[in-house]
Enzyme design. Structure first.
Site, PDB file in Angstrom:
ATOM      1  N   LYS A  52      -6.717 -18.337  -2.731  1.00  0.00           N
ATOM      2  CA  LYS A  52      -5.479 -17.648  -2.342  1.00  0.00           C
ATOM      3  C   LYS A  52      -4.365 -18.034  -3.328  1.00  0.00           C
ATOM      4  O   LYS A  52      -4.641 -18.484  -4.427  1.00  0.00           O
ATOM      5  CB  LYS A  52      -5.118 -18.005  -0.900  1.00  0.00           C
ATOM      6  CG  LYS A  52      -6.124 -17.441   0.103  1.00  0.00           C
ATOM      7  CD  LYS A  52      -6.122 -15.927   0.071  1.00  0.00           C
ATOM      8  CE  LYS A  52      -7.227 -15.347   0.940  1.00  0.00           C
ATOM      9  NZ  LYS A  52      -7.364 -13.911   0.766  1.00  0.00           N
ATOM     10  N   ARG A  80       0.825  -1.214   0.000  1.00  0.00           N
ATOM     11  CA  ARG A  80       0.000   0.000   0.000  1.00  0.00           C
ATOM     12  C   ARG A  80       0.860   1.265   0.000  1.00  0.00           C
ATOM     13  O   ARG A  80       0.564   2.230  -0.704  1.00  0.00           O
ATOM     14  CB  ARG A  80      -0.920   0.011   1.224  1.00  0.00           C
ATOM     15  CG  ARG A  80      -2.125  -0.914   1.051  1.00  0.00           C
ATOM     16  CD  ARG A  80      -2.817  -1.141   2.383  1.00  0.00           C
ATOM     17  NE  ARG A  80      -4.053  -1.897   2.267  1.00  0.00           N
ATOM     18  CZ  ARG A  80      -4.136  -3.202   2.036  1.00  0.00           C
ATOM     19  NH1 ARG A  80      -3.030  -3.921   1.842  1.00  0.00           N
ATOM     20  NH2 ARG A  80      -5.306  -3.814   1.973  1.00  0.00           N
ATOM     21  N   ARG A  98      -5.745 -23.101  -0.843  1.00  0.00           N
ATOM     22  CA  ARG A  98      -5.073 -23.352   0.441  1.00  0.00           C
ATOM     23  C   ARG A  98      -5.796 -24.340   1.330  1.00  0.00           C
ATOM     24  O   ARG A  98      -5.172 -24.929   2.212  1.00  0.00           O
ATOM     25  CB  ARG A  98      -4.931 -22.041   1.216  1.00  0.00           C
ATOM     26  CG  ARG A  98      -3.644 -21.384   0.927  1.00  0.00           C
ATOM     27  CD  ARG A  98      -3.314 -20.280   1.889  1.00  0.00           C
ATOM     28  NE  ARG A  98      -2.197 -19.573   1.299  1.00  0.00           N
ATOM     29  CZ  ARG A  98      -1.943 -18.295   1.433  1.00  0.00           C
ATOM     30  NH1 ARG A  98      -2.737 -17.544   2.164  1.00  0.00           N
ATOM     31  NH2 ARG A  98      -0.891 -17.759   0.855  1.00  0.00           N
ATOM     32  N   ASP A 115      -4.933 -15.367   6.369  1.00  0.00           N
ATOM     33  CA  ASP A 115      -3.677 -15.930   5.849  1.00  0.00           C
ATOM     34  C   ASP A 115      -3.029 -16.924   6.816  1.00  0.00           C
ATOM     35  O   ASP A 115      -1.990 -17.513   6.503  1.00  0.00           O
ATOM     36  CB  ASP A 115      -2.683 -14.801   5.538  1.00  0.00           C
ATOM     37  CG  ASP A 115      -3.148 -13.958   4.357  1.00  0.00           C
ATOM     38  OD1 ASP A 115      -3.905 -14.487   3.509  1.00  0.00           O
ATOM     39  OD2 ASP A 115      -2.762 -12.778   4.277  1.00  0.00           O
TER      40      ASP A 115
HETATM   41  C1  S3P Z   1      -4.634  -8.631   1.788  1.00  0.00           C
HETATM   42  C2  S3P Z   1      -5.907  -9.114   1.906  1.00  0.00           C
HETATM   43  C3  S3P Z   1      -6.236 -10.540   1.975  1.00  0.00           C
HETATM   44  C4  S3P Z   1      -4.989 -11.398   2.255  1.00  0.00           C
HETATM   45  C5  S3P Z   1      -3.799 -10.956   1.470  1.00  0.00           C
HETATM   46  C6  S3P Z   1      -3.458  -9.505   1.758  1.00  0.00           C
HETATM   47  C7  S3P Z   1      -4.439  -7.173   1.709  1.00  0.00           C
HETATM   48  O1  S3P Z   1      -6.804 -10.941   0.755  1.00  0.00           O
HETATM   49  O2  S3P Z   1      -5.271 -12.750   2.015  1.00  0.00           O
HETATM   50  O3  S3P Z   1      -2.677 -11.743   1.766  1.00  0.00           O
HETATM   51  O4  S3P Z   1      -3.296  -6.695   1.887  1.00  0.00           O
HETATM   52  O5  S3P Z   1      -5.434  -6.454   1.486  1.00  0.00           O
HETATM   53  P1  S3P Z   1      -8.381 -10.736   0.445  1.00  0.00           P
HETATM   54  O6  S3P Z   1      -8.661  -9.301   0.493  1.00  0.00           O
HETATM   55  O7  S3P Z   1      -8.613 -11.297  -0.931  1.00  0.00           O
HETATM   56  O8  S3P Z   1      -9.079 -11.542   1.506  1.00  0.00           O
END
Ligand code: S3P
Length: 445
Positions: free
Chosen positions: A355, A33, A359, A328
């Site tokens: 994922k 981000r 998973r 996760d």
């Molecule tokens: C993340 C959101 C999750 C997570 C990923 C990181 C993020 O995915 O599994 O490793 O940084 O917004 P989802 O938004 O698809 O659940």
């Protein structure tokens, strides 16, 4: 699923107590981000403690291809000169996000608000993952998907909106990536963009957008949900981001210390954001010896040091409502459950199927190969823990970093060694994992 390079197998063996004081790499969600938000900001953003794993690096490369200037100034320190909201330049080549769903999906949101066309692509794992969940709401905001692979998969070509439309969007599945993509497109739209989530998911986008000067209001929605409203077309101001240690990476040495008898280690500066806290809650319910020390605030997030000791664990029932806060962490929780006494039921794991690998299936196969009894019932994973694990299995990692690390942690406490068929993808989120585990006393070779 297999990648084109030769596999890098790795084996872990039963080890003596794990001891030491370590800091795992920076949080993946915040690193990715910060790079994208910095690229949307006029002026110089600084990031400290950045994850220098492949997922973050592929996002950095994509931001460069979109016109931002990024420079690594020292270890884990980066400087970004952004182009402003809606300021991306049209990239000359497809953007390659490698293994990173987060980088790809958030960048789709940012590109959706720019009058440019970009091709999004990734590795064989990312090419299996659903993208319509992102592109459909972006279409409502005026961004058109002109080409996409079968079943809504990458590669995909996205033509951003000339005049982005603010929307009110209720996210159909709990996903911080969908929420974030809509909010990022909303930055370029006039008026307010609203995202409603029935179950709250990680809120790093909301927190960081505020740090970069955007106006973001968050209200409760229903029992567990949130309503997030962003005021569009802000002038984002450069920020100084200090990235805390990634709780999803800390989970691996943490569970390793719990299952290797006599272990005693400290994990420094781990983010304790409650929306990422499901694993800690669950492990504590299982009787884990974890102390949360020196709670403090760093870079807009709560962090603490975690002291973890080898523990006898007992089985628990993990409610589906907890899934968004530990999405996760199920593979490594399943490893802990295998070493617990009794039957652990993890409920509502549907999202695990989409994922970096399926998973749910990969975690079940990891344990079965190593002599652990389990069932999958609907979207629930049920693990019959016996306090010890036979091991001796070869685990297929399916280009999934978390499956590889879970397998290697399992082997540190099982009777026989455990072999992961490919450790290469660990570098996407946790560069230095093998060295860190060895420094604690883990036998990985
Ligand atoms: C993340 C959101 C999750 C997570 C990923 C990181 C993020 O995915 O599994 O490793 O940084 O917004 P989802 O938004 O698809 O659940």
């Amino acid at each position: 699923m297999q990648h084109a390079l030769p596999l890098a197998p790795l084996t872990s063996r039963r080890s003596g107590p794990l001891k030491g004081r370590v800091r795992v790499p920076g949080d993946k969600s915040i690193s990715v981000r910060s790079l994208i938000f910095g690229a949307l900001t006029v002026g110089e953003t600084r990031i400290e403690g950045m994850l220098e794993g492949e997922d973050a690096i592929s996002s950095a490369n994509a931001m460069r291809a979109l016109g931002a200037t990024l420079e690594r100034t020292s270890e884990q320190a980066w400087r970004i000169r952004g182009v402003g909201v809606s300021g991306f330049a049209e990239p000359r080549a497809p953007l390659d996000f490698g293994n990173s769903g987060t980088g790809c999906r958030l960048a789709m949101g940012a590109v959706a608000g720019c009058p440019i066309t970009a091709v999004f692509d990734g590795d064989a794992s990312l090419r299996t993952r659903p993208m319509r969940r992102i592109l459909d709401p972006l279409a409502k905001m005026g961004a058109e998907t002109t080409e996409i692979g079968d079943g809504g998969r990458l590669p995909a070509t996205l033509r951003g909106a000339v005049d982005p439309i603010p929307i009110v969007y209720e996210v159909p599945v709990p996903s911080a990536q969908i929420k974030s993509a809509v909010l990022l497109a909303g930055l370029a739209a006039p008026g307010t963009t609203t995202v409603i989530e029935k179950e709250a998911t990680r809120d790093h986008t909301e927190r960081l957008l505020r740090l970069f000067g955007a106006e973001v209001a968050v209200e409760p929605h229903g029992n567990d949900g949130r309503r997030i409203t962003l005021t569009g077309q802000p002038e984002l101001a450069p920020a100084h981001v200090r990235v805390p240690a990634d709780p999803s990476s800390a989970a691996f040495p943490l569970v390793a210390a719990l299952i290797v008898p006599g272990s005693d280690l400290v994990l420094e500066g781990v983010m304790t954001n409650p929306l990422r806290g499901g694993l800690l809650t669950t492990l504590m319910d299982m009787g884990a010896g974890i102390e949360v020390l020196d709670r403090r605030h760093e870079g807009g997030e709560d962090v603490a040091d975690l002291r973890v000791r080898g523990s006898e664990l007992s089985a628990v029932d993990v409610p589906a409502a907890r899934a968004p806060t530990m999405i996760d962490e199920y593979p490594i929780l399943a490893v802990a459950a295998a070493f617990a006494e009794g039957t652990t039921r993890m409920r509502g794991l549907k999202e695990l199927r989409v994922k970096e690998s399926d998973r749910l299936a990969a975690t079940a196969a990891l344990l079965t190969r190593n002599g652990v009894a389990l069932e999958i019932e609907g979207d629930d994973l049920i693990v019959h823990g016996k306090g010890r694990v036979r091991g001796g299995g070869l685990v297929e990692t399916h280009m999934d970093h978390r499956i590889a690390m879970s397998a290697l942690v399992l082997g540190l406490a099982s009777d026989e060694p455990v072999k992961a068929d490919d450790a290469a993808f660990i570098a996407t989120s946790f560069p230095g994992f093998v060295e860190l585990m060895r420094s604690l006393g883990g036998d990985l070779a």
